[in-house]
Motif scaffolding. Sequence first.
Motif, mmCIF file in Angstrom:
data_model
loop_
_atom_site.group_PDB
_atom_site.id
_atom_site.type_symbol
_atom_site.label_atom_id
_atom_site.label_comp_id
_atom_site.label_asym_id
_atom_site.label_seq_id
_atom_site.Cartn_x
_atom_site.Cartn_y
_atom_site.Cartn_z
ATOM 1 N N LEU A 196 -53.758 -65.506 78.113
ATOM 2 C CA LEU A 196 -53.614 -66.545 77.084
ATOM 3 C C LEU A 196 -54.575 -66.311 75.926
ATOM 4 C CD1 LEU A 196 -53.327 -69.814 79.235
ATOM 5 C CD2 LEU A 196 -51.498 -68.748 77.906
ATOM 6 N N LYS A 206 -51.002 -64.635 68.558
ATOM 7 C CA LYS A 206 -50.725 -66.025 68.194
ATOM 8 C C LYS A 206 -50.217 -66.126 66.769
ATOM 9 C CE LYS A 206 -54.446 -67.257 71.327
ATOM 10 N NZ LYS A 206 -54.731 -65.836 71.673
ATOM 11 N N PRO A 219 -52.851 -76.779 72.105
ATOM 12 C CA PRO A 219 -52.171 -75.602 72.647
ATOM 13 C C PRO A 219 -52.910 -75.078 73.870
ATOM 14 C CG PRO A 219 -52.376 -75.448 70.256
ATOM 15 C CD PRO A 219 -53.205 -76.621 70.696
ATOM 16 N N VAL A 220 -52.154 -74.554 74.827
ATOM 17 C CA VAL A 220 -52.734 -74.130 76.093
ATOM 18 C C VAL A 220 -53.761 -73.020 75.891
ATOM 19 C CG1 VAL A 220 -50.880 -72.477 76.577
ATOM 20 C CG2 VAL A 220 -52.147 -73.503 78.476
ATOM 21 N N GLU A 221 -53.521 -72.149 74.909
ATOM 22 C CA GLU A 221 -54.474 -71.053 74.681
ATOM 23 C C GLU A 221 -55.778 -71.540 74.058
ATOM 24 O OE1 GLU A 221 -51.479 -71.304 71.393
ATOM 25 O OE2 GLU A 221 -51.375 -71.092 73.566
ATOM 26 N N PHE A 270 -48.061 -77.340 78.310
ATOM 27 C CA PHE A 270 -48.071 -75.949 77.858
ATOM 28 C C PHE A 270 -47.603 -75.809 76.407
ATOM 29 C CE2 PHE A 270 -49.456 -74.723 81.843
ATOM 30 C CZ PHE A 270 -49.604 -73.347 81.930
ATOM 31 N N THR A 317 -47.942 -74.520 72.816
ATOM 32 C CA THR A 317 -48.505 -73.204 72.527
ATOM 33 C C THR A 317 -48.198 -72.730 71.116
ATOM 34 O OG1 THR A 317 -48.524 -70.886 73.250
ATOM 35 C CG2 THR A 317 -46.433 -72.067 73.464
ATOM 36 N N LEU A 340 -48.600 -69.261 70.826
ATOM 37 C CA LEU A 340 -48.337 -67.855 71.092
ATOM 38 C C LEU A 340 -47.036 -67.436 70.411
ATOM 39 C CD1 LEU A 340 -49.111 -67.564 74.928
ATOM 40 C CD2 LEU A 340 -50.452 -66.536 73.075
ATOM 41 N N GLN A 364 -45.071 -65.336 74.572
ATOM 42 C CA GLN A 364 -44.800 -66.423 75.511
ATOM 43 C C GLN A 364 -43.988 -65.924 76.698
ATOM 44 O OE1 GLN A 364 -43.398 -70.235 73.888
ATOM 45 N NE2 GLN A 364 -44.102 -69.583 71.857
#
Length: 508
Positions: free
Chosen positions: A215, A220, A237-239, A290, A292, A294, A299
């Motif tokens: 991640l 991104k 965002p999860v990251e 989740f 995101t 990305l 992803q």
Amino acid sequence: MNKNPIHVIGGGLAGSEAAWQAAEAGVPVVLHEMRPVRGTDAHKTGGLAELVCSNSFRSDDAQTNAVGLLHAEMRLAGSLIMSAGDDNQVPAGGALAVDRDGFSEAVTKKLEAHPLITIQREEVPGLPPADWDQAIIATGPLTAPSLAQSIADVTGADAFAFFDAIAPIVHFDTIDMDVCWFQSRYDKVGPGGTGKDYINCPMDKEQYLAFVRALVDGQKTEFKQWEGTPYFDGCLPVEIMAERGVETLRHGPMKPMGLTNAHNPSVKAYAVVQLRQDNALGTLYNMVGFQTKLKHAEQVRVFRTIPGLENAEFARLGGLHRNTYINSPTLLDHSLQLKSRPGLRFAGQITGCEGYVESAAIGLLAGRFAAAERLGHAPALPPMTTAFGALLNHITGGHIVSDDEPGKRSFQPMNINFGLFPPVEAPKAEGKRLRGKDKTVAKRRALTSRALADCREWLGLPSRAEARSSSYGVRVSLQMPGQPRVARRKSSQWRRQAESCASPFRGE
């Protein structure tokens, strides 16, 4: 009595609810929605009240959860959004989640069928003209640039902004259920649920650490022109969570607590990815928490490293969009009216509230306030002890600008929470002094009990005891606060909904 229409700009959750409330009060409404004439970066359809992020309205617990309390108050007020949500509910443990397509279709059909509502599919490029003496801007976080600029010009201030993100949706038949299993956290049975409402994907420590690294290292999407725009903490965002520390996700959306692997009960997962049903057919599931930014190819690569999702096919990948909102505490009065232009109100996320339910609730209030004025009454504000009043007060004046936090970052979007309510003393148990969690729960129950009682009084509804003892049958109030009570029988569907409100704690 002036029966010129109220113009509502924006057919999202707030605009749809505002239009419904005003029309139900007997005032004609023109609802302006630019989709599908002009689309946005996040919407996929031309339907009204389309849900672009999660399909969850969050907790439906009206006894100990602030958003659950807001659900209950909205049901008492005859909310279209809550009615459509209840009718299109999908299992989600203790939360109220909906089939997003069925929900949008239900709202659209109700509004199209209402004799006092006219829907015009067109973009309103600037502020309402002067002859729209009662208007509500509920264009949401994705306000068209020309209108956003007009708002900035009239308020003398820049629109604030924050980033919001969308979670991916997975086709159920591509999930490996020999690895994953169905279970709600702590086996909690929610509205329409069974205690097995989420799909759980387990990770051991090695898999988790590799996933966090993927991640952090993944490519991104960059938004250089929006540099400096903050994220809303409730929708990170999860990251970004992964970048905050290797253990952050394990204590957030990937926490393993309250879950037992049905395939290997003796082995405790180090982390768990959960997926929640997204449509009534059960063919689509969204990845909980989740959101995101990305890139799409990343992803697919990264999320297919999750055990059970190695062959996952995605109905929709995650994304990121920029939300705009105004400095409501300085610009709006307590009835959501622009101080510099009487008759022009704002509603929904553009006011600085966050969340589907909160946006719809502010739309509900704006519609009622505008209708009251159109009918010759002064808007009656909800008591601050209610969820309606607590949220309204925060948006229109409850926020305090601190000397060490001036400017744009001072007023930030916020979900409903118990910190916005006036304090209440926790009731004392006979012969026992409450402490810790027991005291917190007792306090919350006292807050919600007071809120629902005060909300009933504000709406002109009978008390809970009176509602139960009524021999006439359940009635739903259509009155505006401050007016003589007007009530009428509803269809069986609405009557069942009202009955659930007569007992303010759903399922009791």
